[in-house]
Design a protein around this motif. Structure first.
Motif, PDB file in Angstrom:
ATOM      1  N   TYR A   1      -5.978  -0.767 -11.376  1.00 20.03           N
ATOM      2  CA  TYR A   1      -5.703  -0.611 -10.247  1.00 20.03           C
ATOM      3  C   TYR A   1      -4.039  -1.019  -9.881  1.00 20.03           C
ATOM      4  CZ  TYR A   1      -5.387   2.466  -5.743  1.00 20.03           C
ATOM      5  OH  TYR A   1      -4.810   3.348  -4.571  1.00 20.03           O
ATOM      6  N   ASN A   2      -4.955  -2.242  -9.625  1.00 17.95           N
ATOM      7  CA  ASN A   2      -3.794  -2.911  -9.401  1.00 17.95           C
ATOM      8  C   ASN A   2      -2.522  -3.638 -10.108  1.00 17.95           C
ATOM      9  OD1 ASN A   2      -2.947  -4.721  -6.522  1.00 17.95           O
ATOM     10  ND2 ASN A   2      -4.235  -6.584  -8.154  1.00 17.95           N
ATOM     11  N   GLY A   3      -3.030  -3.196 -11.259  1.00 12.06           N
ATOM     12  CA  GLY A   3      -1.674  -2.960 -11.989  1.00 12.06           C
ATOM     13  C   GLY A   3      -0.883  -1.828 -11.901  1.00 12.06           C
ATOM     14  N   TYR A   4      -1.587  -0.526 -11.463  1.00 12.23           N
ATOM     15  CA  TYR A   4      -0.760   0.545 -11.288  1.00 12.23           C
ATOM     16  C   TYR A   4      -0.208   0.452 -10.757  1.00 12.23           C
ATOM     17  CZ  TYR A   4      -1.922   3.299 -15.130  1.00 12.23           C
ATOM     18  OH  TYR A   4      -2.282   3.203 -17.187  1.00 12.23           O
ATOM     19  N   ILE A   5      -0.904   0.255  -9.025  1.00 11.10           N
ATOM     20  CA  ILE A   5      -0.233  -0.096  -8.295  1.00 11.10           C
ATOM     21  C   ILE A   5       1.355  -0.956  -8.509  1.00 11.10           C
ATOM     22  CG2 ILE A   5       0.107  -0.998  -5.767  1.00 11.10           C
ATOM     23  CD1 ILE A   5      -1.481   1.119  -7.003  1.00 11.10           C
ATOM     24  N   LYS A   6       1.497  -1.864  -8.796  1.00  7.46           N
ATOM     25  CA  LYS A   6       2.345  -3.250  -9.034  1.00  7.46           C
ATOM     26  C   LYS A   6       3.286  -2.447 -10.065  1.00  7.46           C
ATOM     27  CE  LYS A   6       0.549  -7.593  -9.135  1.00  7.46           C
ATOM     28  NZ  LYS A   6      -0.684  -8.571  -9.868  1.00  7.46           N
ATOM     29  N   ALA A   7       3.073  -1.032 -10.977  1.00  7.53           N
ATOM     30  CA  ALA A   7       4.182  -0.864 -11.710  1.00  7.53           C
ATOM     31  C   ALA A   7       5.109   0.533 -10.678  1.00  7.53           C
ATOM     32  CB  ALA A   7       3.398  -0.245 -13.272  1.00  7.53           C
ATOM     33  N   ILE A   8       4.097   1.330  -9.973  1.00 13.12           N
ATOM     34  CA  ILE A   8       5.022   2.239  -9.178  1.00 13.12           C
ATOM     35  C   ILE A   8       5.571   1.143  -8.337  1.00 13.12           C
ATOM     36  CG2 ILE A   8       3.851   4.305  -7.395  1.00 13.12           C
ATOM     37  CD1 ILE A   8       1.047   4.606  -9.399  1.00 13.12           C
ATOM     38  N   GLN A   9       5.280   0.404  -7.588  1.00 16.50           N
ATOM     39  CA  GLN A   9       5.855  -0.429  -6.516  1.00 16.50           C
ATOM     40  C   GLN A   9       7.400  -0.426  -7.483  1.00 16.50           C
ATOM     41  OE1 GLN A   9       5.794   0.036  -3.778  1.00 16.50           O
ATOM     42  NE2 GLN A   9       3.906   0.910  -3.169  1.00 16.50           N
ATOM     43  N   LEU A  10       7.177  -1.270  -8.533  1.00 17.62           N
ATOM     44  CA  LEU A  10       8.238  -1.431  -9.065  1.00 17.62           C
ATOM     45  C   LEU A  10       9.143  -0.569  -9.665  1.00 17.62           C
ATOM     46  CD1 LEU A  10       9.438  -4.476 -10.328  1.00 17.62           C
ATOM     47  CD2 LEU A  10       8.117  -3.340 -12.916  1.00 17.62           C
ATOM     48  N   HIS A  11       8.299   1.013  -9.713  1.00 21.34           N
ATOM     49  CA  HIS A  11       9.523   1.775  -9.663  1.00 21.34           C
ATOM     50  C   HIS A  11      10.179   2.306  -8.708  1.00 21.34           C
ATOM     51  CE1 HIS A  11      10.480   5.637 -12.076  1.00 21.34           C
ATOM     52  NE2 HIS A  11       9.785   6.829 -11.441  1.00 21.34           N
ATOM     53  N   ILE A  12       9.149   2.195  -7.750  1.00 17.56           N
ATOM     54  CA  ILE A  12      10.352   2.580  -6.957  1.00 17.56           C
ATOM     55  C   ILE A  12      11.364   2.258  -6.415  1.00 17.56           C
ATOM     56  CG2 ILE A  12       9.369   2.774  -4.078  1.00 17.56           C
ATOM     57  CD1 ILE A  12       7.026   3.415  -4.547  1.00 17.56           C
TER      58      ILE A  12
ATOM     59  N   CYS B   1      12.081  10.656  -7.853  1.00 20.48           N
ATOM     60  CA  CYS B   1      11.326   9.467  -8.428  1.00 20.48           C
ATOM     61  C   CYS B   1      10.607   9.734  -8.176  1.00 20.48           C
ATOM     62  CB  CYS B   1      11.934   8.877  -6.933  1.00 20.48           C
ATOM     63  SG  CYS B   1      10.749   7.234  -7.074  1.00 20.48           S
ATOM     64  N   PHE B   2       9.365   9.612  -9.202  1.00 21.98           N
ATOM     65  CA  PHE B   2       7.769  10.230 -10.072  1.00 21.98           C
ATOM     66  C   PHE B   2       7.351   8.998 -10.286  1.00 21.98           C
ATOM     67  CE2 PHE B   2       8.459  14.761 -10.369  1.00 21.98           C
ATOM     68  CZ  PHE B   2      10.325  15.015  -9.932  1.00 21.98           C
ATOM     69  N   ALA B   3       5.852   9.208  -9.953  1.00 20.33           N
ATOM     70  CA  ALA B   3       4.625   8.231 -10.302  1.00 20.33           C
ATOM     71  C   ALA B   3       4.269   8.990 -11.043  1.00 20.33           C
ATOM     72  CB  ALA B   3       4.622   6.792  -9.774  1.00 20.33           C
ATOM     73  N   GLY B   4       3.149   8.466 -11.863  1.00 23.31           N
ATOM     74  CA  GLY B   4       1.505   9.624 -12.450  1.00 23.31           C
ATOM     75  C   GLY B   4       1.103   8.652 -13.549  1.00 23.31           C
TER      76      GLY B   4
ATOM     77  N   LEU C   1      -7.534   8.970 -11.515  1.00 22.51           N
ATOM     78  CA  LEU C   1      -7.372  10.377 -10.431  1.00 22.51           C
ATOM     79  C   LEU C   1      -7.252   9.135  -9.792  1.00 22.51           C
ATOM     80  CD1 LEU C   1     -11.559  11.243 -10.990  1.00 22.51           C
ATOM     81  CD2 LEU C   1      -8.761  12.899 -11.307  1.00 22.51           C
ATOM     82  N   GLN C   2      -7.791   8.122  -9.144  1.00 19.10           N
ATOM     83  CA  GLN C   2      -7.454   6.472  -8.155  1.00 19.10           C
ATOM     84  C   GLN C   2      -5.884   7.046  -8.206  1.00 19.10           C
ATOM     85  OE1 GLN C   2      -9.119   3.381  -8.556  1.00 19.10           O
ATOM     86  NE2 GLN C   2     -10.211   3.521  -6.689  1.00 19.10           N
ATOM     87  N   VAL C   3      -5.404   6.603  -9.090  1.00 20.59           N
ATOM     88  CA  VAL C   3      -3.766   6.715  -9.042  1.00 20.59           C
ATOM     89  C   VAL C   3      -2.837   7.858  -8.431  1.00 20.59           C
ATOM     90  CG1 VAL C   3      -1.783   6.237 -10.792  1.00 20.59           C
ATOM     91  CG2 VAL C   3      -3.889   4.550 -11.067  1.00 20.59           C
ATOM     92  N   ILE C   4      -3.249   8.647  -9.286  1.00 19.98           N
ATOM     93  CA  ILE C   4      -2.570  10.005  -9.295  1.00 19.98           C
ATOM     94  C   ILE C   4      -2.756  10.056  -7.462  1.00 19.98           C
ATOM     95  CG2 ILE C   4      -1.964  11.215 -10.925  1.00 19.98           C
ATOM     96  CD1 ILE C   4      -4.406  12.680 -10.102  1.00 19.98           C
ATOM     97  N   GLU C   5      -4.379   9.627  -7.171  1.00 23.49           N
ATOM     98  CA  GLU C   5      -4.402  10.113  -5.375  1.00 23.49           C
ATOM     99  C   GLU C   5      -3.443   8.632  -4.555  1.00 23.49           C
ATOM    100  OE1 GLU C   5      -7.292  11.647  -5.269  1.00 23.49           O
ATOM    101  OE2 GLU C   5      -6.845  12.035  -2.735  1.00 23.49           O
ATOM    102  N   TYR C   6      -3.544   8.138  -5.021  1.00 23.99           N
ATOM    103  CA  TYR C   6      -1.901   6.845  -4.669  1.00 23.99           C
ATOM    104  C   TYR C   6      -0.833   7.670  -4.376  1.00 23.99           C
ATOM    105  CZ  TYR C   6       0.766   3.439  -3.678  1.00 23.99           C
ATOM    106  OH  TYR C   6       1.760   2.212  -3.352  1.00 23.99           O
TER     107      TYR C   6
END
Ligand SMILES: [Zn+2]
Ligand SMILES: [Zn+2]
Length: 326
Positions: free
Chosen positions: A90-101, A116-119, A143-148
């Motif tokens: 989860y932490n890795g995905y959050i970092k990736a999404i923040q970078l993408h933003i 802007c899209f993340a998934g 499921l956690q990632v898309i909830e975020y």
């Protein structure tokens, strides 16, 4: 035998050559006139990725695209490992999404409009299970990632969830079921948080659209919020008839075919699906290349200026709810 028109074979050939050169010159002049007019055309990329760690990154992509007349990009996040983030959690995905933003903001800073899209890409399911993660953990993570992402959408930080969807290649039934479950939850989250959704699907034919439609109907999400990305023209037409958005890959022959189907050409969007990977440059296209292909097809008379304007401006404004500003 040449007596009727030409004195001899040589004068016939000279005449033919003159005719050929005139046709070429006409085509050149006509082409230049069209390309002159095209300077006023604006271009959109309805689905692209950027990689600030291993590729050009969004700023440079936006600059290059803008030089070609680009005004809008729908920028879709990549999975953590593309950005050299090793944490497959989860932490890795959050970092990736923040970078993408940040990447989306970089596009805006260059003066382009951006969605802007993340998934959680369906191929991530296979990647993570193959790396040793138990299937039930992959389901929970997705499921956690898309909830975020749904929350980010509700807060107006991003515009949509994507990519989510189904594998376009053979995989095992449990992996397919996981990808399906994540996609279905993403559609619910989109309904509840006013998000758009970019679906990555198997492109199998009409059944791809029919099975998505069964799900979207049950979820109760407005079809115009659902984008079928990288679709083949025939499937795109089926989707458009039912009120979905479609993004057609900007390959020359695909576009030539798509522009020939009036109902599709008037409603579709064009994508590069650029992945910004220096090891595989311009796979499947570079954003600036799709501009060249569209212009070439205009010079060839396959598509006219009005249709290009509709595809690149009107349809984008309608589908993404952005304002046409440059
Ligand atoms: Zn995709
Ligand atoms: Zn993509």
């Amino acid at each position: 035998m040449f007596g009727a028109f030409w004195r001899d074979e040589r004068s016939r050939d000279r005449c033919f050559n003159r005719m050929k050169n005139r046709v070429r010159a006409d085509h050149r002049i006509y082409g230049v006139q069209i390309l002159d007019k095209s300077k006023s055309l604006h271009f959109a990329d309805a689905h692209a990725h950027s990689n600030p760690v291993n590729g050009l990154g969004a700023s440079e992509i936006a600059k290059r695209f803008k030089r070609k007349g680009g005004w809008f990009v729908a920028l879709v996040g990549l999975s953590p490992w593309h950005y050299s983030i090793d944490e497959k959690n989860y932490n890795g995905y959050i970092k990736a999404i923040q970078l993408h933003i940040k990447e989306c903001r970089a596009v805006a800073a260059e003066g382009l409009q951006v969605a802007c899209f993340a998934g959680f890409h369906p191929a991530d399911v296979d990647k993570l299970i193959s790396a040793g993660k138990p299937p039930e953990e992959v389901l929970r993570l997705g499921l956690q990632v898309i909830e975020y992402v749904g929350k980010l959408c509700r807060d107006g930080v991003i515009d949509g969830i994507g990519e989510v969807g189904r594998q376009h290649y053979r995989t095992s039934p449990d992996r397919f079921a996981i990808a399906m479950s994540i996609m279905m939850r993403a559609l619910e989250l989109a309904r509840d948080n006013d998000c758009l959704v970019h679906l990555h699907l198997e492109n199998a034919g009409t059944v791809t659209v029919l099975t998505i439609d069964e799900i979207v109907k049950r979820v109760g999400l407005n079809r115009s919020k659902v984008f079928l990305h990288h679709v083949k023209p025939r499937i795109g037409l089926e989707a458009i008839k039912r009120g979905y958005q479609v993004t057609i890959p900007g390959h020359k022959e695909t576009l030539r075919y798509a522009f020939g189907i009036k109902e599709l050409a008037e409603n579709m969007l064009i994508e590069s699906d650029y992945i910004d990977d220096p090891r595989r440059p311009c796979v499947s296209s570079c954003p600036w290349d799709i501009v060249d292909r569209e212009l070439e097809l205009m010079v060839e008379g396959i598509v006219d200026e009005n249709t290009l304007y509709k595809v690149n401006v009107d349809n984008i404004v309608k589908a993404y709810g952005v304002e046409h500003r440059i």
